[in-house]
Design an enzyme around this catalytic site. Structure first.
Site, PDB file in Angstrom:
ATOM      1  N   LYS A  90       0.814  -1.220   0.000  1.00 16.28           N
ATOM      2  CA  LYS A  90       0.000   0.000   0.000  1.00 16.28           C
ATOM      3  C   LYS A  90       0.849   1.273   0.000  1.00 16.28           C
ATOM      4  CE  LYS A  90      -4.570  -1.192   0.646  1.00 16.28           C
ATOM      5  NZ  LYS A  90      -4.517  -2.526   1.146  1.00 16.28           N
TER       6      LYS A  90
ATOM      7  N   SER B 165      -8.632   1.271   8.781  1.00 18.05           N
ATOM      8  CA  SER B 165      -8.136   0.755  10.051  1.00 18.05           C
ATOM      9  C   SER B 165      -6.918  -0.119   9.782  1.00 18.05           C
ATOM     10  CB  SER B 165      -9.215  -0.077  10.740  1.00 18.05           C
ATOM     11  OG  SER B 165      -9.616  -1.119   9.887  1.00 18.05           O
TER      12      SER B 165
ATOM     13  N   GLU C 108      -9.486 -14.325  -3.971  1.00 22.01           N
ATOM     14  CA  GLU C 108     -10.318 -13.730  -2.927  1.00 22.01           C
ATOM     15  C   GLU C 108     -10.604 -14.749  -1.836  1.00 22.01           C
ATOM     16  OE1 GLU C 108     -13.769 -10.754  -4.192  1.00 22.01           O
ATOM     17  OE2 GLU C 108     -13.875 -12.681  -5.201  1.00 22.01           O
TER      18      GLU C 108
ATOM     19  N   GLY D  56     -16.024 -13.962   0.811  1.00 20.91           N
ATOM     20  CA  GLY D  56     -16.341 -12.672   0.184  1.00 20.91           C
ATOM     21  C   GLY D  56     -15.919 -12.655  -1.269  1.00 20.91           C
TER      22      GLY D  56
ATOM     23  N   ASP E  78     -17.030 -11.313  -3.979  1.00 18.88           N
ATOM     24  CA  ASP E  78     -17.723 -10.309  -4.804  1.00 18.88           C
ATOM     25  C   ASP E  78     -17.003 -10.037  -6.116  1.00 18.88           C
ATOM     26  OD1 ASP E  78     -15.926  -8.952  -2.730  1.00 18.88           O
ATOM     27  OD2 ASP E  78     -16.166  -7.406  -4.252  1.00 18.88           O
TER      28      ASP E  78
ATOM     29  N   SER F  76       1.313  -9.931  -0.384  1.00 21.19           N
ATOM     30  CA  SER F  76       0.983  -8.500  -0.354  1.00 21.19           C
ATOM     31  C   SER F  76       1.356  -7.762   0.924  1.00 21.19           C
ATOM     32  CB  SER F  76      -0.511  -8.315  -0.636  1.00 21.19           C
ATOM     33  OG  SER F  76      -1.279  -9.010   0.318  1.00 21.19           O
TER      34      SER F  76
HETATM   35  C1  LIG Z   1      -5.189  -3.606   0.874  1.00 26.72           C
HETATM   36  C2  LIG Z   1      -4.586  -4.966   0.865  1.00 26.72           C
HETATM   37  C3  LIG Z   1      -4.981  -5.939  -0.079  1.00 26.72           C
HETATM   38  C4  LIG Z   1      -6.058  -5.682  -1.113  1.00 26.72           C
HETATM   39  O1  LIG Z   1      -5.657  -4.716  -2.045  1.00 26.72           O
HETATM   40  P1  LIG Z   1      -6.682  -4.043  -3.071  1.00 26.72           P
HETATM   41  O2  LIG Z   1      -5.872  -3.109  -3.866  1.00 26.72           O
HETATM   42  O3  LIG Z   1      -7.749  -3.376  -2.245  1.00 26.72           O
HETATM   43  O4  LIG Z   1      -7.272  -5.158  -3.867  1.00 26.72           O
HETATM   44  C5  LIG Z   1      -4.324  -7.149  -0.063  1.00 26.72           C
HETATM   45  N1  LIG Z   1      -3.362  -7.440   0.845  1.00 26.72           N
HETATM   46  C6  LIG Z   1      -2.964  -6.549   1.769  1.00 26.72           C
HETATM   47  C7  LIG Z   1      -1.894  -6.935   2.723  1.00 26.72           C
HETATM   48  C8  LIG Z   1      -3.563  -5.272   1.805  1.00 26.72           C
HETATM   49  O5  LIG Z   1      -3.163  -4.387   2.726  1.00 26.72           O
END
Ligand SMILES: *Cc1c(COP(=O)(O)O)cnc(C)c1O
Length: 315
Positions: free
Chosen positions: A53, A78, A204, A208, A210, A304
């Site tokens: 992020k 959050s 996903e 959820g 979606d 991620s």
């Molecule tokens: C925000 C986040 C996601 C999802 O990312 P999107 O861009 O909303 O699809 C996945 N993994 C982590 C660790 C995140 O912080």
């Protein structure tokens, strides 16, 4: 706003050069044995503030006008987006206001505060946080930074896959987790340009799905906030900007269960010696459980984030 293309991703890479960490790409013989494929894990759990992020947040804030910079940024989150915006604002010398639920995890509040952001609390059961954010924007003139549905955010997240392909060359498959789809859309744009034959798969939580429903039905499907340990993917719907990119460039969306996520967290800790949060395990869990047949192929897996409350790791 408008079309996001690969030039936005390469421009974001320039902005992030020397600021974001160029995270490692790990391999594991054991993971290859379990999946039957050759896996390349792009490890954003090593990114600043613990998740990808930071890329989108820093790219977005760095493109603010002088006027916007003076009044700072607002975000409501959050989770990892809050910390990403707070850190990016501090590095760029602006103020940040983060709107968080009063009952957020103490560790997350502390981390956001440590980055120097002002926290405004709301009650998630009685108050409408988007109303509150709108008021902050109009009273202070601050700019709202959305967590996924913004061209500069999507372009920043795309640098994850860009770096991966730079390291691995072309791949047969790329697996990416999906919440609102910012990471998936950005990575799909990078894949289209750097590895055009690579199939991009979103992953996903089962509870959820979606994005899966949306992609299969051809229109954005909104669901109730799902109950899952993958808190970064507890979104009710994908974005207006991310969805068309997904429709154009994503082959399919698959799901994994919370139990598979727990097993994947354990695998990462025990076998690869890395700490990955539940949402960060989505893509890997799909591959390791052979949800898609990738035997014998070269596969990219986006990990991620790594922000886990360690007091909850024991169980
Ligand atoms: C925000 C986040 C996601 C999802 O990312 P999107 O861009 O909303 O699809 C996945 N993994 C982590 C660790 C995140 O912080």
């Amino acid at each position: 706003m408008g079309q996001i293309n690969f030039s936005n991703v390469t421009a974001a890479a320039q902005v992030l050069q020397g600021v974001a960490i160029r995270t490692p790409v790990l391999t594991s013989r054991q993971a290859d044995e379990v999946s039957g494929a050759r896996l390349h894990f792009k490890c954003e759990n090593f990114q600043r503030a613990g998740a990808f992020k930071f890329r989108g947040a820093y790219n977005t804030l760095s493109r603010f006008s002088a006027e916007q910079k003076r009044h700072g940024a607002v975000a409501f989150s959050s989770g990892n987006h809050a910390q990403a915006v707070a850190l990016a604002a501090r590095l760029l010398g602006m103020s940040a206001v983060i709107v968080m639920p009063r009952d957020s995890a103490p560790a997350k509040l502390a981390a956001t505060r440590e980055y120097g952001a002002e926290i405004v609390f709301y009650d998630r059961y009685t108050e409408d946080r988007s109303e509150l954010a709108r008021r902050l924007v109009s009273e202070r003139g601050a700019t709202l930074v959305p967590p996924f549905d913004h061209p500069d955010v999507i372009a920043g997240q795309g640098t994850v896959a860009m770096e991966l392909f730079e390291e691995t060359g072309a791949l047969d498959y790329l697996f990416v987790c999906v919440g609102g789809g910012g990471l998936l859309a950005g990575c799909a744009i990078a894949a289209e340009n750097l590895s055009p034959d690579c199939k991009v798969i979103g992953v996903e939580p089962e509870a959820g799905n979606d994005a899966q429903q949306s992609l299969r039905s051809g229109a954005i499907v909104r669901i109730a906030v799902p109950q899952t340990i993958a808190d970064g993917a507890q979104t009710a719907a994908v974005g207006e900007l991310t969805f068309p990119v997904m429709q154009r460039l994503v082959s399919d969306i698959v799901t994994v269960s919370d139990e598979q996520l727990r097993a994947q967290m354990r695998f990462f800790a025990e076998r690869m010696k890395i700490v990955v949060e539940p949402t960060g395990c989505l893509a890997a869990a799909a591959v390791m459980n052979r949800v898609v047949d990738v035997r014998g192929l070269r596969v990219g897996v986006v990990v991620s984030g790594g922000n886990v409350d360690v007091t909850r790791l024991g169980g």
